[in-house]
Design a protein around this motif. Sequence first.
Motif, short mmCIF file in Angstrom:
data_model
loop_
_atom_site.label_atom_id
_atom_site.label_comp_id
_atom_site.label_asym_id
_atom_site.label_seq_id
_atom_site.Cartn_x
_atom_site.Cartn_y
_atom_site.Cartn_z
N GLU A 354 0.82 -1.21 0.00
CA GLU A 354 0.00 0.00 0.00
C GLU A 354 0.86 1.26 0.00
O GLU A 354 0.48 2.28 -0.57
CB GLU A 354 -0.93 0.00 1.21
CG GLU A 354 -2.02 -1.06 1.12
CD GLU A 354 -2.96 -1.02 2.30
OE1 GLU A 354 -2.48 -0.82 3.44
OE2 GLU A 354 -4.17 -1.20 2.10
N LEU A 355 2.03 1.19 0.64
CA LEU A 355 2.92 2.34 0.64
C LEU A 355 3.57 2.54 -0.73
O LEU A 355 3.90 3.67 -1.12
CB LEU A 355 4.02 2.17 1.70
CG LEU A 355 3.56 2.30 3.15
CD1 LEU A 355 4.68 1.85 4.08
CD2 LEU A 355 3.15 3.72 3.46
N VAL A 358 0.24 4.37 -3.46
CA VAL A 358 -0.50 5.19 -2.50
C VAL A 358 -1.85 5.60 -3.06
O VAL A 358 -1.94 6.11 -4.18
CB VAL A 358 0.32 6.45 -2.13
CG1 VAL A 358 -0.47 7.33 -1.19
CG2 VAL A 358 1.64 6.03 -1.49
N VAL A 434 6.71 7.89 1.13
CA VAL A 434 5.58 8.45 0.39
C VAL A 434 5.80 9.95 0.17
O VAL A 434 5.52 10.49 -0.91
CB VAL A 434 4.26 8.19 1.14
CG1 VAL A 434 3.09 8.87 0.43
CG2 VAL A 434 4.01 6.69 1.27
N TYR A 469 -1.18 14.87 -0.44
CA TYR A 469 -0.38 14.16 0.57
C TYR A 469 -1.02 14.28 1.95
O TYR A 469 -1.09 13.29 2.69
CB TYR A 469 1.04 14.74 0.59
CG TYR A 469 1.93 14.16 1.67
CD1 TYR A 469 2.37 12.85 1.62
CD2 TYR A 469 2.32 14.95 2.76
CE1 TYR A 469 3.19 12.33 2.60
CE2 TYR A 469 3.14 14.43 3.75
CZ TYR A 469 3.57 13.12 3.67
OH TYR A 469 4.37 12.61 4.66
N TRP A 472 -3.91 11.97 2.22
CA TRP A 472 -3.46 10.60 2.47
C TRP A 472 -3.09 10.40 3.94
O TRP A 472 -3.47 9.39 4.55
CB TRP A 472 -2.25 10.28 1.57
CG TRP A 472 -1.65 8.94 1.86
CD1 TRP A 472 -2.12 7.73 1.47
CD2 TRP A 472 -0.46 8.69 2.63
NE1 TRP A 472 -1.31 6.72 1.95
CE2 TRP A 472 -0.28 7.29 2.66
CE3 TRP A 472 0.46 9.50 3.30
CZ2 TRP A 472 0.78 6.69 3.32
CZ3 TRP A 472 1.51 8.91 3.96
CH2 TRP A 472 1.67 7.52 3.97
#
Length: 599
Positions: A354-355, A358, A434, A469, A472
């Motif tokens: 998942e990282l 993203v 990320v 970002y 997220w």
Amino acid sequence: MASPENKVVSLRPDAPMVVPDRPCWGVYENWVTNEKSRRLRPGVYWHGFKRSGADDETDEDKTDRPIIDEWIATPVTVAARTTNSEDGSEGRFLRLATESGTKEWIIPMEVFGGSGEDARRQLFGMGVIIALKKRGQFMEYLLDQRPDQVFATTCRPGWHESGAFVLPGRTIGSDKVRYQASGKGQNLFSLRGDLEGWKIEVAAKCEGNPVLTLAIGCALAGPLLSLVGVLGGGVHLVGDSSSGKSLAQLIASSIWGDPGIFAASWDMTKGGLEIEASGRNDTMLPLDEIKRADPKRVQEMAYSLANGQGKGTMTREREGRAKLSWRLLTLSSGERSLSEHAAIGGNSAHAGAELRMVDVNAGTRAERAFDKLHGLAGADFHRLLTVAVGAHHGHIGPAFVEKLLASNDRPGLLKDFADVRAKFTEDNAQAGRVADRFAVIALAAEMAITYGLLPWTQGSALADCQLLYSEWLDRVGSGNAEDRQILAGIVDFIDKHGSSRFSNVDDQTVDAKVFNRAGYWELVGTKRLYLFNKSALTEAASGYGLSRVVKALEGAGALAKRDTDRDSRKTKKYRIPGGGSPRLYVIDSEAIDGEGGSV
């Protein structure tokens, strides 16, 4: 054009005279006249003498013999020798004069070990005509040429060891490096329209739309990754069907080529995905509709894309083939997140996957995937941009690399990246990876604005990346991603099985309704604590070892009780209904919820 062995004497502009040093080869891209005033059409020739049949013929006799000029093929000039930078194999760089224009092609030397039929077939496909009865002689001609010039070649686009940036049909930064096509695949990096048309009709409409500016920055960031030391990875646009995700991918694809060809799909094998990634090295890989991917392998594919290394294979002779490699950003899309799609195949989510891919919200913005429609209706906005990227594409990516090479300021680039990266805060190394990705995307877009390639306000692309970002971060919360995943798995397990696989540890009789027991529960005041056995705890946090699960629970303060007879104890001994005193892990699910385990 004549070969080096010949002398050309210009008699008139349309047909200069050639004086071949017979016997020899000759190559002419225009009509010429030989020493006997015979007109020769353009092509490859063998200039010789007719055979007299006499065995004792002297050199003086040969000069008096009738001459011959055998037409072999349309003009094919061997302009340079080539050496492949990946495996050291050699070839010849050919310049082809065809009816549709001048073309270039690299012929591997290995084809001369056979009949050369496949090579001639490709040449015919490019417009070269070879006399059918002279096919062997044509291969002799190619083999006889020894040009002084040497080119380096590569079968992979992107940065070359020489510092040049190589694309099919074009090399930026060097005239001594060429792309060597490995087959008849489509040219991903095609051109149409012009840059100004793309800026006016496409880029201008993207300003104010974070998802679209992110997509463009993602496509431009590929050439920067190796220069600033950022690893590969990707962003995954999540939103309902017809929300605008695919348009973002088409726009990003138009940075480098025809969106209809450059864009790819998740619907392929892992090996196919590696080939697609390698073919777009140092640029971007758009992957549409994650629902088409194999749920059992999608996370493995995400790891592979980010790590930039293909799987090793062997030839029939049991020799290792070179692994495919790449460094790029992936722009994925789908109605489900990566972890949700993996769950369909029965696989638990891996935080690392998942990282590396993203999630970005591309479905519940002001206008679904968009924030600003520039005065248009949603359908008109989508249609207008779709038509525009078909009319203008393939220009800004190479133009960006040209500007980057012209600046030739590696220290300045690293400083610029550090300045942008400082604007993306994180609280752990995983979020930092990320943040690196969003920062390099923002840097690429801001550099393009500075270069005059994007008609946006300076700082707007950075603000858009910061917004996405922060969205997220708000979704995933702070802390270690594996910890969050472990804790979420335990909370989900309690929600699903709290009444069916646990029973009261203080009951005097065994609860016969509990099958496949996971443990017990006990009340401490009004709080219910869950007493997990070892196997159930690792089942709840599938994919993680027991020690890693315990570490996450300790970090969250969710281990409510333990025996104190030894410092290393993580469990507590209980006397259970029916007899026995097992050691159980005492978990406070409310403490997990407080740590964001239910996210």
